[in-house]
Structure formats: structure tokens, C-alpha cells
Scaffold this motif. Structure first.
Motif, mmCIF file in Angstrom:
data_model
loop_
_atom_site.group_PDB
_atom_site.id
_atom_site.type_symbol
_atom_site.label_atom_id
_atom_site.label_comp_id
_atom_site.label_asym_id
_atom_site.label_seq_id
_atom_site.Cartn_x
_atom_site.Cartn_y
_atom_site.Cartn_z
ATOM 1 N N ILE A 690 0.466 -1.443 0.029
ATOM 2 C CA ILE A 690 0.265 0.176 0.247
ATOM 3 C C ILE A 690 1.144 0.848 0.170
ATOM 4 C CG2 ILE A 690 -1.917 1.462 1.113
ATOM 5 C CD1 ILE A 690 -2.350 -1.790 0.225
ATOM 6 N N PHE A 691 0.630 1.611 -1.543
ATOM 7 C CA PHE A 691 1.997 3.381 -1.478
ATOM 8 C C PHE A 691 1.245 4.419 -1.043
ATOM 9 C CE2 PHE A 691 6.539 3.183 -3.384
ATOM 10 C CZ PHE A 691 6.849 4.682 -3.151
ATOM 11 N N PRO A 697 -0.820 8.863 -8.638
ATOM 12 C CA PRO A 697 -0.452 7.659 -8.037
ATOM 13 C C PRO A 697 -0.131 6.849 -9.478
ATOM 14 C CG PRO A 697 -2.835 7.643 -8.413
ATOM 15 C CD PRO A 697 -2.020 9.484 -8.924
ATOM 16 N N TRP A 698 0.055 7.468 -10.558
ATOM 17 C CA TRP A 698 -0.191 6.510 -11.676
ATOM 18 C C TRP A 698 1.911 6.217 -12.071
ATOM 19 C CZ3 TRP A 698 -4.794 8.908 -11.662
ATOM 20 C CH2 TRP A 698 -4.278 10.732 -11.945
ATOM 21 N N ARG A 702 3.887 3.503 -13.008
ATOM 22 C CA ARG A 702 5.166 3.845 -14.114
ATOM 23 C C ARG A 702 6.880 3.344 -13.597
ATOM 24 N NH1 ARG A 702 6.392 9.783 -16.790
ATOM 25 N NH2 ARG A 702 8.472 8.873 -17.848
ATOM 26 N N LEU A 703 7.042 4.098 -12.363
ATOM 27 C CA LEU A 703 8.110 3.694 -12.456
ATOM 28 C C LEU A 703 8.805 1.755 -12.090
ATOM 29 C CD1 LEU A 703 9.345 6.667 -10.139
ATOM 30 C CD2 LEU A 703 9.765 6.104 -12.446
ATOM 31 N N THR A 704 7.408 1.310 -11.440
ATOM 32 C CA THR A 704 7.771 -0.463 -10.829
ATOM 33 C C THR A 704 7.233 -1.077 -11.729
ATOM 34 O OG1 THR A 704 5.531 0.461 -9.749
ATOM 35 C CG2 THR A 704 7.764 1.267 -8.573
ATOM 36 N N GLY A 717 -2.441 8.053 -3.843
ATOM 37 C CA GLY A 717 -1.878 9.566 -4.691
ATOM 38 C C GLY A 717 -3.065 10.845 -4.698
ATOM 39 N N PHE A 718 -2.530 11.900 -5.172
ATOM 40 C CA PHE A 718 -3.524 12.836 -5.360
ATOM 41 C C PHE A 718 -4.381 12.413 -6.777
ATOM 42 C CE2 PHE A 718 -4.674 17.156 -7.944
ATOM 43 C CZ PHE A 718 -5.385 17.538 -7.001
ATOM 44 N N LYS A 719 -5.704 12.542 -7.109
ATOM 45 C CA LYS A 719 -6.756 12.319 -7.415
ATOM 46 C C LYS A 719 -7.016 13.147 -8.013
ATOM 47 C CE LYS A 719 -8.509 9.033 -5.786
ATOM 48 N NZ LYS A 719 -9.774 7.471 -5.900
ATOM 49 N N GLU A 720 -6.852 14.349 -7.736
ATOM 50 C CA GLU A 720 -7.533 15.742 -9.167
ATOM 51 C C GLU A 720 -8.675 15.923 -8.133
ATOM 52 O OE1 GLU A 720 -6.836 18.868 -11.391
ATOM 53 O OE2 GLU A 720 -5.295 17.436 -10.941
ATOM 54 N N ARG A 721 -8.957 16.046 -7.032
ATOM 55 C CA ARG A 721 -9.849 16.151 -6.312
ATOM 56 C C ARG A 721 -9.447 17.217 -5.370
ATOM 57 N NH1 ARG A 721 -12.023 10.010 -5.954
ATOM 58 N NH2 ARG A 721 -12.844 9.130 -7.666
ATOM 59 N N GLY A 722 -10.013 18.399 -5.129
ATOM 60 C CA GLY A 722 -9.409 19.175 -4.169
ATOM 61 C C GLY A 722 -10.935 20.489 -4.448
#
Length: 800
Positions: A690-691, A697-698, A702-704, A717-722
Motif C-alpha cells: 500500500i503506497f 499515483p500512476w 510507471r516507475l515500478t 495519491g492525488f486524484k485531482e480532487r480538491g
């Protein structure tokens, strides 16, 4: 001053005029040759199609003007023994810069495979815009260049950046009239308000009005003289005008104008340096108005070319389909009379060679343009001495950037002429204001009694333009200095493309032997997405990291220190580094501090690591790995761990914190990347992960994606909900909060499936309670606001 002839004594003797004009013809000839010729470089036989490149690339229109300026600056350098830097805003006039550095000898000195002579000319011509050769812009490969000009708008900011702390330097910056229409260039005119004539060099803007962009007229070229003059004077410049198309008159006028400008600049610097005058001066500049494509074909296929937009790129194209164009090209090339310019061996004739400066006075060999020659290591105080005392993890709070500010205060004290801090009116807002104990903000305008921390001698560069801050810093580091750019995270996007261009420059420079390493470009992003709850969605965007991760691994580094001590360690490393773009994301609000300084230094050196003090797996295979990157994700992860410990005391949890984002990549993709074996040792190959991540978050996926356990990786992570809300509610809106993270563990760990059902309901109920409380009170739950980590990892609350 105007271009109208007056009965004054000539500045140039007839012989000098003839030689200057011949040198200009030579530069123009070499420029055309680079665009067109593959062979027969001196036209010693009739021009044939086989002598011409199959693909014609490059820009002619601006080049003769650039060449005209270059030869006259050479004269000024020689007469007054000047140190001068040439910045070509129309960077696509690359053939002119290559031509002039070849004529002055710099090019052959740096590239022995392209010597003076006919064979050298052939190689010079062939390589231009040719596979395996050089770009058509004033790229890193071009001697004397610190500005490529691939994207227009940044030349003047780069020029001023280079002038800071180089009191002996004169930076001639040619601004194309198309470039002058860009927002960054329009803002850059205000740079003259930040140039201290006592301690800095001088910048000579040369606004080159040739009338057209690629296919349209330019705004400034169509302004009436009075309106244009008022505009430039309003920017704080004294404009001198060099206008016309008659070469003899233009040479005389340019020489006379440059002599006057040299006298003006010398007087300004004398008043500041010897007489102690501190008010902001009115700096001179030049408006050069000349035809686009000057000396090129007047007409092609019955349509006018010289003086029109048709001269912008390649005036004569389609030579295989239009034999008359080939003949016209030969006529054009022969109009420069190359046999008068080059001797039998193909070398520039001695009387012309003598017009160029020598040694480091050549603009192609000025060491400031190869900033690594000027760079000196910073004298950095020991960052460990600024540590926050952390007796136990989470036992104290601190403001990470405020702590960093105390260290930067002494960095600036120790390096009074080689380090500057840049930011768009946010140094205090970003909690770095301790630096004002050492230095003030640069300010040459009037200072009122109500002002604070303003001085002409200040070294904090604040102006409400991210473009200027970034451009100044780029010019400053490329000419040998060091610096840090502090910015709100959401608004660093204003300079996305600028940073991208700089990263490309650094990457290319790494492969050019004569380019010496320059200081890294260091960007501190704070006031970040998770603590912009009060400003709303417009201030909530962590996407700059994603942009930088697209750049080559040789250049880019991204760091997410979770507390003040790790921020100190990371920043010390970044200021010592060379040839990188370092991006640091750190919070400025009071937050728990997790690591002692020794722990922080070791953790940052590794880039990521297991926090054994927060883990319960005791070295065995964990039931779940809880990873985090970023200060708020770290806080929420540890808070989730305390919940899980309370509800499931036998659950084996491993906590992994990531500081250096690059470590997540395989070692084949980045030098900081972990081997697959090392990655699996830390994250396991079978346990759910759980990161909690600071940004979108994507990127973590991509890195892993090549890692063995990637299918077990679940990123929040941030999902453009603000919106405008509370700090904790920002995490709830994006499912990054402690309750969602704990629920995620219950859902992902198989053995918690049944026993965790009741706990899951409790956590969902707590989320409902949170929403109701926030909407009623406008604040976060007391148990969230006052949460503290304890030595046994159990929740400690200090209720209101």
C-alpha cells in the motif's frame, strides 16, 4: 539617436569600413554555405546539384543581422579590451553563430576535426542540420553559447542571469522581434531594475526588428517610432536606433552607436563604483532595424523575398525540381565574392582574421560562456549543526523549510558572490526568511520607510514572475554561479518548458568534452498540494514531478524528504551536485519530525529504506508493506499503522519510506535505481504494498511496472480532487488518509478478510464522522489534529 545621417566625423576609416564589410560578407557566406552546401565549399567549380544537401534545413532571415552585430561587437571588444558574451535570442540563427566562431578561430580550436581551410569549410558546411552533425540552433555544441533559443522568450532573462556577479562582463543580447511578443520576454525588460551597476556586469539589449516572424509581421516592427520609443523608455532604457539597408551607412552608424553606448555604460559603472551613486540607472539599448534576409535573394519565382517573411527559413528550395533556383543559389553565394575573403588554402585572409579578438576575448572562448570554468565549489556549513533534535520519532514538531532557511542564511553568508536565492515573492511565505539576517532582497527602486529587507546589495531575487526567476537562475548557473529557486508547487508549471529546455541543454553538454560541468539547477517546491487546502483547487497540482520524470535519467533528480532533517541532508547534496536538475518537494507547515540527523543522512544516502521503528514484521516476511513518499503521505501512513496496530496487534507491517523517487526504477533505467534483488528484499515479491504517494499515483506504477511484485502494488495519491477545505479533508477527498489506507490493508491482506469486517465498518463510520464534523465546524477532528506517534506505535490523542 536616430538613423538620419548627420555631418559628424566618421567613426570608421575607409579601410576599416571595407574590412568590416568584408568580414560580414564572409560570415554571411559561411551561413548560407551551412544551410545549402555539401561540397564545393568555395565555389571553385560551377555549382551542381550534387554539391547541395538533399534536405535543406535552417533559418536564413535573422542570420545576416546577427552577423552584422557580431562583427561590430568584435570591433568594440578589440578597441576597449572588453569581456563580452553574445546571446542570440533568435537561436535559430545558429549558422551565424557557428560562422563567426569559426572565423575567429574558436570553432577549430575546440573542434580540431574542422580546421581552417577548404576541407574544414566542407566539414563545417556538411555537419549543419545533418545526421550526426550539429543542430540549427545556437546549441550547447556552439562555442560561446549559453542560450539555445529553441523556445523563444528567455534570452534577456538568461543575459541578466549571466551578468549577475560578473562586474567585468558586458552581455550583448539580441532579441528577435518575434521573440519580443512572448510573455517571458515582455516581463524580462524589468530585469534592469535588479542589476546592480556596482557589483554586476552590464546587459546591452539589441532589439532586432526585421519585420516578420515565420509568416506574419511582428507587432513591434509595425509600431510608430514615437510609440516604440515611449515603450522602451518606459521600461527604463535609453534606446539608440540603427536603421536602414545601405551597408556602408549601417556600418558607420552601428560603430558610432556602440562607441556611445560603451561610454554610457562606463559612466554608469563609474558613478556606482567610484562615486557611490546608488539610484537605478537608465541603461542604453539598441534598436536595429534591417531587412529580413538582408543580402539574400531579392526575389524568387516572381515574389519578393528579402525584407519579407519568405526569407525566414530557406529562401531557395526545391532545387532538383527548379534548376533556376540552383543557378540563383550560385549567384547568391558568389555575390559575397569568396575568392576575396579566403586564400588559396581556404583560410580567412590575414587582414580579416586581424579583426577578431584573440584568446578569451573572443566571444566563442569567453570562459563565462563555459560556466564550469568559472564555477567554484560552495563553502557550505555543516548541515548537521542545524538539525532538529528528535529524541523519539514524532515526539517534536518542526517546519521543514523554516529549518532549511536557517542553513541557507549561512550558505549565503559564506558565499557572498556565488550563491543567490530566487523566488516569486514567496521567500517569507515559504518560511525561508531567516536568510534576511544575512542579506536583503535586491531592490534598486525607491525604498519607503514601511519596506522591509530591501537593498541594492541584496542577493535574494524576488520578482512576481516564475519565468524571470527560472531564466535568471539558468543564466546564473550556466555562467558559473550557484542558486536555489523556491516556488509554490502548483505554479512551477509556469516554467515547465523552460526547465525542460534546460534539462536538454545539460544532457547534451555532458557529451561535449570542452563543456565543463556547471552547478545544478535546484528547485524547491513547497506550499504543496496537501497544504493548499485554504487556497482551493487552483493551488493544488503536484504534476511537475511527472513532467521531470519524462526527462533523461542522466540529468533529473526528484526528492521527497519527509521532515526537516532529511530536507537539510537532501539540499546539501543538491547544492554540491553538478549538471543536474534537482527537484525537492517539502512542506512548510508544522509537522512531526521523524528522524535524528544521523538517521536522516543515512536514509537520504540510501534513497529509501525500511523504518524498523515503525514496523512490526521484525525482519520476517510482512503481511503488508506500507510505503510512503512525501511528508503528508508519510504522516498518514504512520497514523494508519497506529490504527492497524490497535485493531490487529499480530499483523506484521513493514513501513518503507522513499526520499529519492529515482530509486524505484530499475538500475538499468536510472543510476539511483535499485536492483531487482534489492527492491524485492525491501518491498517483497509477494506481500501487498500500500503506497501513499505525494503526487499522481500512476507515476509510481510507471516507475515500478517491471518489478516482480508490481501486481501487488496499490498506490494512493492525488486524484485531482480538491477544493477549499481542511488539511485532512484534502487527503480524504483523494483516499490518501489514514482511514482509507487502513481499509486498504484490510481489503488486501487475505487473513483480515473476515476478522477485519467490523473494523472496516468502524473506519467507514469514522470517515462519515469526519465529513459531518468538517462541514459543521470548518476544522478537522481533534483526534486527527492532535494525533501523535508514540514509541509503541499506538495512537495518542490530545482532544480539544
Amino acid at each position: 539617436m536616430t538613423s538620419i545621417a548627420t555631418p559628424r566625423p566618421s567613426t570608421l576609416t575607409p579601410t576599416e569600413l571595407s574590412l568590416i564589410h568584408a568580414y560580414w560578407r564572409a560570415a554571411n557566406y559561411l551561413s548560407v554555405g551551412q544551410i545549402y552546401l555539401l561540397a564545393n565549399p568555395l565555389l571553385r567549380e560551377p555549382l551542381l546539384l550534387e554539391h547541395v544537401k538533399p534536405r535543406l534545413l535552417g533559418h536564413w532571415g535573422t542570420t545576416p543581422g546577427l552577423n552584422f552585430i557580431y562583427v561590430h561587437l568584435n570591433r568594440l571588444i578589440r578597441r576597449h579590451d572588453l569581456s563580452m558574451l553574445y546571446i542570440a535570442g533568435p537561436g535559430h540563427g545558429g549558422p551565424g553563430l557557428v560562422a563567426n566562431t569559426y572565423l575567429e578561430g574558436s570553432y577549430s580550436e575546440l573542434y580540431a576535426e574542422i580546421p581552417a581551410g577548404e576541407e574544414g569549410l566542407r566539414r563545417l558546411f556538411k555537419q549543419f542540420s545533418f545526421p550526426g552533425g550539429i543542430p540549427s540552433h545556437a546549441a550547447p555544441e556552439t562555442p560561446g553559447s549559453i542560450h539555445e533559443g529553441g523556445e523563444l522568450g528567455y534570452s534577456l532573462a538568461h543575459a541578466y542571469g549571466a551578468a549577475f556577479d560578473h562586474p567585468e562582463l558586458l552581455v550583448a543580447c539580441v532579441i528577435g522581434d518575434g521573440e519580443a511578443e512572448t510573455g517571458p520576454l515582455a516581463g524580462s525588460w524589468h530585469s534592469n531594475k535588479f542589476l546592480n551597476p556596482k557589483t554586476d556586469g552590464a546587459v546591452l539589449p539589441i532589439l532586432h526588428l526585421n519585420g516578420y516572424k515565420i509568416a506574419n509581421p511582428t507587432v513591434l516592427s509595425r509600431l510608430g517610432h514615437e510609440e516604440l520609443d515611449s515603450l522602451l523608455r518606459g521600461y527604463g532604457h535609453l534606446p539608440y536606433y540603427v536603421e536602414g539597408n545601405d551597408p556602408d551607412l549601417m556600418h558607420e552608424l552601428m560603430a558610432r552607436t556602440l562607441e556611445q553606448i560603451h561610454a554610457d555604460i562606463a559612466a554608469i559603472q563609474r558613478r556606482a563604483r567610484q562615486e557611490g551613486v546608488q539610484e537605478r540607472p537608465i541603461w542604453p539599448m539598441i534598436v536595429l532595424r534591417s531587412p529580413k534576409g538582408w543580402t539574400g535573394p531579392k526575389e524568387v519565382d516572381g515574389k519578393p523575398v528579402e525584407g519579407t517573411w519568405r526569407a525566414h527559413q530557406v529562401p531557395l528550395a526545391g532545387l532538383s525540381e527548379n534548376p533556376e533556383h540552383l543557378q540563383q543559389l550560385e549567384t547568391w553565394l558568389r555575390s559575397y565574392v569568396p575568392e576575396e575573403l579566403f586564400d588559396e588554402a581556404g583560410a580567412l585572409r590575414p587582414e580579416l582574421t586581424a579583426l577578431a579578438p584573440t584568446g578569451e576575448r573572443r566571444m566563442g572562448m569567453n570562459p563565462v560562456a563555459n560556466g564550469g570554468l568559472m564555477r567554484r565549489d560552495l563553502e557550505l556549513p555543516d548541515f548537521r549543526e542545524y538539525a532538529v533534535d528528535v529524541p523519539e520519532p514524532g515526539s517534536v514538531e518542526g517546519e521543514a523549510t523554516r529549518v532549511l532557511g536557517t542553513w541557507l542564511r549561512d550558505v549565503m553568508r559564506n558565499n557572498p558572490s556565488t550563491f543567490r536565492l530566487f523566488g516569486p515573492d514567496e521567500t517569507a511565505s515559504n518560511r525561508l526568511d531567516s536568510v534576511y539576517a544575512t542579506t536583503s532582497k535586491t531592490w534598486l527602486e525607491p525604498i519607503l520607510s514601511t519596506d522591509e529587507h530591501l537593498s541594492p546589495e541584496g542577493r535574494v531575487m524576488e520578482v512576481l514572475s516564475e519565468h524571470l526567476c527560472e531564466g535568471w537562475l539558468e543564466g546564473y548557473t550556466l555562467s558559473g554561479g550557484h542558486g536555489l529557486f523556491s516556488c509554490y508547487e502548483a505554479f512551477i508549471h509556469v516554467v515547465d518548458s523552460m526547465v525542460g529546455q534546460h534539462a536538454k541543454w545539460l544532457n547534451t553538454s555532458r557529451h561535449i568534452p570542452w563543456r565543463r560541468p556547471v552547478a545544478s539547477l535546484n528547485i524547491l517546491l513547497t506550499s504543496h498540494v496537501w497544504r493548499q487546502d485554504h487556497n482551493g483547487l487552483s493551488h493544488q497540482d503536484p504534476g511537475f514531478i511527472d513532467l521531470m520524470m519524462n526527462k533523461t535519467a542522466d540529468v533529473v533528480r526528484v526528492y521527497l524528504p519527509p521532515d526537516a532533517n532529511t530536507l537539510l541532508s537532501v539540499t546539501d547534496h543538491c547544492l554540491r551536485s553538478q549538471q543536474y536538475v534537482n527537484v525537492i518537494v517539502a512542506g512548510k507547515q508544522p509537522a512531526p519530525q521523524w528522524l535524528t540527523m544521523n538517521e536522516a543522512a543515512l536514509h537520504c544516502a540510501a534513497g529509501l529504506g525500511i523504518w524498523t521503528w515503525a514496523s512490526t514484521d521484525e525482519g520476517a516476511d510482512p503481511d503488508v508493506v506500507m510505503a510512503c513518499a512525501g511528508d503528508v503521505p508519510t504522516l498518514e501512513t504512520l497514523a494508519a499503522v497506529t490504527l492497524l496496530r490497535e485493531f490487529f496487534p499480530d499483523l506484521k507491517i513493514r513501513v518503507v519510506n522513499v526520499v529519492d523517487l529515482m530509486t524505484l526504477q530499475p538500475e538499468s533505467e536510472h543510476p539511483h535505481g535499485l536492483s531487482d534483488a534489492a527492491f524485492d528484499q525491501i518491498f517483497t515479491s509477494s506481500s501487498p504494498i500500500i503506497f501513499a504517494y505525494h503526487g499522481y499515483p500512476w507515476l509510481i506504477h510507471r516507475l515500478t511496472y517491471r518489478r516482480t511484485g508490481h501486481a501487488n502494488l496499490h498506490v494512493r495519491g492525488f486524484k485531482e480532487r480538491g477544493t477549499t477545505t481542511t488539511p485532512f479533508d484534502m487527503t480524504v477527498l483523494n483516499d490518501l488518509d489514514r482511514f482509507h489506507l487502513a481499509i486498504d490493508v484490510i481489503d488486501r491482506v487475505p487473513r483480515l478478510g473476515e476478522v477485519g469486517a467490523e473494523v472496516r465498518q468502524q473506519l467507514l463510520a469514522k470517515l462519515d464522522e469526519h465529513r459531518a464534523y468538517v462541514q459543521e465546524t470548518g476544522d478537522d477532528l481533534p483526534e486527527v489534529r492532535n494525533w501523535r506517534w508514540t514509541a509503541d506505535g499506538m495512537t495518542t490523542r490530545q482532544d480539544d
